[in-house]
Design an enzyme around this catalytic site. Structure first.
Site, mmCIF file in Angstrom:
data_model
loop_
_atom_site.group_PDB
_atom_site.id
_atom_site.type_symbol
_atom_site.label_atom_id
_atom_site.label_comp_id
_atom_site.label_asym_id
_atom_site.label_seq_id
_atom_site.Cartn_x
_atom_site.Cartn_y
_atom_site.Cartn_z
ATOM 1 N N HIS A 250 40.476 28.449 38.963
ATOM 2 C CA HIS A 250 41.550 28.779 39.892
ATOM 3 C C HIS A 250 41.532 27.763 41.024
ATOM 4 O O HIS A 250 40.477 27.222 41.381
ATOM 5 C CB HIS A 250 41.372 30.191 40.443
ATOM 6 C CG HIS A 250 41.714 31.261 39.455
ATOM 7 N ND1 HIS A 250 42.497 32.352 39.761
ATOM 8 C CD2 HIS A 250 41.396 31.410 38.137
ATOM 9 C CE1 HIS A 250 42.643 33.124 38.698
ATOM 10 N NE2 HIS A 250 41.970 32.573 37.700
ATOM 11 N N ASN B 206 45.996 29.962 39.366
ATOM 12 C CA ASN B 206 45.271 29.149 38.401
ATOM 13 C C ASN B 206 45.631 27.674 38.627
ATOM 14 O O ASN B 206 46.615 27.348 39.285
ATOM 15 C CB ASN B 206 45.692 29.520 36.979
ATOM 16 C CG ASN B 206 45.402 30.948 36.629
ATOM 17 O OD1 ASN B 206 44.374 31.263 36.063
ATOM 18 N ND2 ASN B 206 46.326 31.861 36.957
ATOM 19 N N HIS C 116 37.718 27.979 32.788
ATOM 20 C CA HIS C 116 38.901 28.599 33.397
ATOM 21 C C HIS C 116 38.756 28.514 34.915
ATOM 22 O O HIS C 116 37.868 29.153 35.493
ATOM 23 C CB HIS C 116 38.978 30.064 32.943
ATOM 24 C CG HIS C 116 40.112 30.843 33.520
ATOM 25 N ND1 HIS C 116 41.211 31.222 32.769
ATOM 26 C CD2 HIS C 116 40.335 31.331 34.765
ATOM 27 C CE1 HIS C 116 42.046 31.908 33.534
ATOM 28 N NE2 HIS C 116 41.531 31.978 34.757
ATOM 29 N N ARG D 64 49.827 35.654 30.672
ATOM 30 C CA ARG D 64 48.906 36.751 30.987
ATOM 31 C C ARG D 64 48.326 36.597 32.384
ATOM 32 O O ARG D 64 48.727 37.258 33.328
ATOM 33 C CB ARG D 64 47.803 36.830 29.916
ATOM 34 C CG ARG D 64 47.029 38.154 29.891
ATOM 35 C CD ARG D 64 45.982 38.308 30.966
ATOM 36 N NE ARG D 64 44.949 37.287 30.901
ATOM 37 C CZ ARG D 64 43.975 37.191 31.788
ATOM 38 N NH1 ARG D 64 43.885 38.032 32.806
ATOM 39 N NH2 ARG D 64 43.075 36.214 31.691
ATOM 40 N N ASP D 65 47.405 35.675 32.557
ATOM 41 C CA ASP D 65 46.744 35.528 33.859
ATOM 42 C C ASP D 65 47.717 35.046 34.922
ATOM 43 O O ASP D 65 47.526 35.318 36.108
ATOM 44 C CB ASP D 65 45.567 34.555 33.733
ATOM 45 C CG ASP D 65 44.542 34.743 34.843
ATOM 46 O OD1 ASP D 65 44.400 35.875 35.325
ATOM 47 O OD2 ASP D 65 43.888 33.767 35.227
ATOM 48 N N CYS E 113 44.027 37.209 40.017
ATOM 49 C CA CYS E 113 43.433 38.437 39.481
ATOM 50 C C CYS E 113 43.694 39.607 40.418
ATOM 51 O O CYS E 113 43.283 39.567 41.584
ATOM 52 C CB CYS E 113 41.927 38.257 39.278
ATOM 53 S SG CYS E 113 41.130 39.740 38.630
#
Length: 305
Positions: A213, A253, A211, A13-14, A244
């Site tokens: 990055h 990430n 989370h 996903r990310d 993002c």
């Protein structure tokens, strides 16, 4: 150290949502299967957003249809609002992660909602869950991820008080887990400690997830600080891909294999197969048309086999 650290894999996903390549649902489902073969137990597999805004995430229902439920596996679907949540309920997702923001600037760009409106949105989802209790499969577990905890591309610095206030409000609503996200990679280890402590003051009984990055090369240091602060759940993306699309300059990430290497060298348990992760990072690099940026996909683990 025998303390286990759970790593939630967010590459499907990310990781993929900010890549130029748009992969078919079958390929994205294959990525999930490869990651699970490498040890992933929780995976953010899909995002229920409009394909007009994030074409890389189109076909979430198809991805989930290609992933039959398996014991011991949890596939997560990200949603931005009630419509996304309703879509998620029509699939076999095990968890729903509601994306929110601690700033109005990012919330309005990402979802078209201010912070106050986002809290109202989450309250509406939780009220709907309460009404659906007792219906088999109707209420997958629910978490909330707070974006821009360490800084916003539109509103600038984010105070500890802002974070503490929003975490408290969300905890009162009742979610299974609250994630603090450094969406644009501006955090540092010392501010990680402060904001984790603030979140604990606001919600002492909540399960916290982090989370990070690696936009400014502090991702692993921040993960270390989070573990030292007592957090046992971290997000990471295979190969270090992603970012993002709604946050200018928000690149990669922290890489799952880099994080696993660091933690397991220190004696922590993650349950991942490092060689399998490295091979998966190289595979997804081929699919997106560029080498995965992670250090381990280039250098390999140590000691060499």
């Amino acid at each position: 150290m025998s303390r286990p650290i759970q790593i939630v894999e967010v590459g499907p996903r990310d990781g993929l949502q900010n890549e130029k390549a748009v992969l078919e649902p079958t390929v994205r489902a294959e990525l999930v299967r490869r990651l699970e073969a490498a040890g992933a137990k929780r995976i953010e597999a899909v995002s229920f957003v409009h394909p007009k805004y994030v074409p890389q995430m189109a076909g979430a229902e198809e991805v989930m249809a290609a992933l039959p439920k398996e014991a011991g596996r949890s596939r997560i679907g990200l949603v931005l609002n009630g419509k996304g949540y309703d879509r998620a309920l029509g699939t076999a997702v095990d968890e729903v992660n509601v994306a929110m923001s601690v700033t109005d600037g990012f919330g309005l760009k990402n979802q078209g909602l201010s912070v106050v409106q986002q809290v109202e949105m989450l309250a509406g989802i939780i009220a709907g869950r309460a009404n659906a209790e007792g219906e088999p499969g109707a209420t997958p577990s629910l978490s909330a991820t707070l974006s821009c905890v360490w800084g916003c591309p539109f509103d600038g610095e984010v105070s500890t008080d802002q974070v503490q206030d929003l975490v408290g409000k969300i905890a009162e609503l009742g979610v299974d887990e609250i994630a603090l996200a450094d969406t644009i990679g501006v955090g540092d280890p010392w501010s990680v400690t402060r904001k984790v402590e603030a979140a604990r003051r606001a919600a002492p009984d909540a399960t916290l997830r982090l989370h990070f990055h690696d936009t400014r090369n502090t991702g692993l240091a921040n993960a270390y600080a989070g573990v030292e602060a007592g957090v046992d759940i971290l997000d990471a993306s295979v190969g270090g891909i992603g970012g993002c699309p709604f946050a200018p300059g928000a690149t990669g990430n922290i890489a799952t294999e880099d994080l696993v290497y660091m933690l397991e060298r220190a004696g922590y348990s993650t349950g991942y197969d490092l060689d399998g992760l490295i091979e998966t990072a190289k595979w997804i690099g081929e699919k997106i048309g560029r080498p995965a940026p992670s250090a381990l996909s280039r250098a390999g683990g140590w000691p060499k086999g």
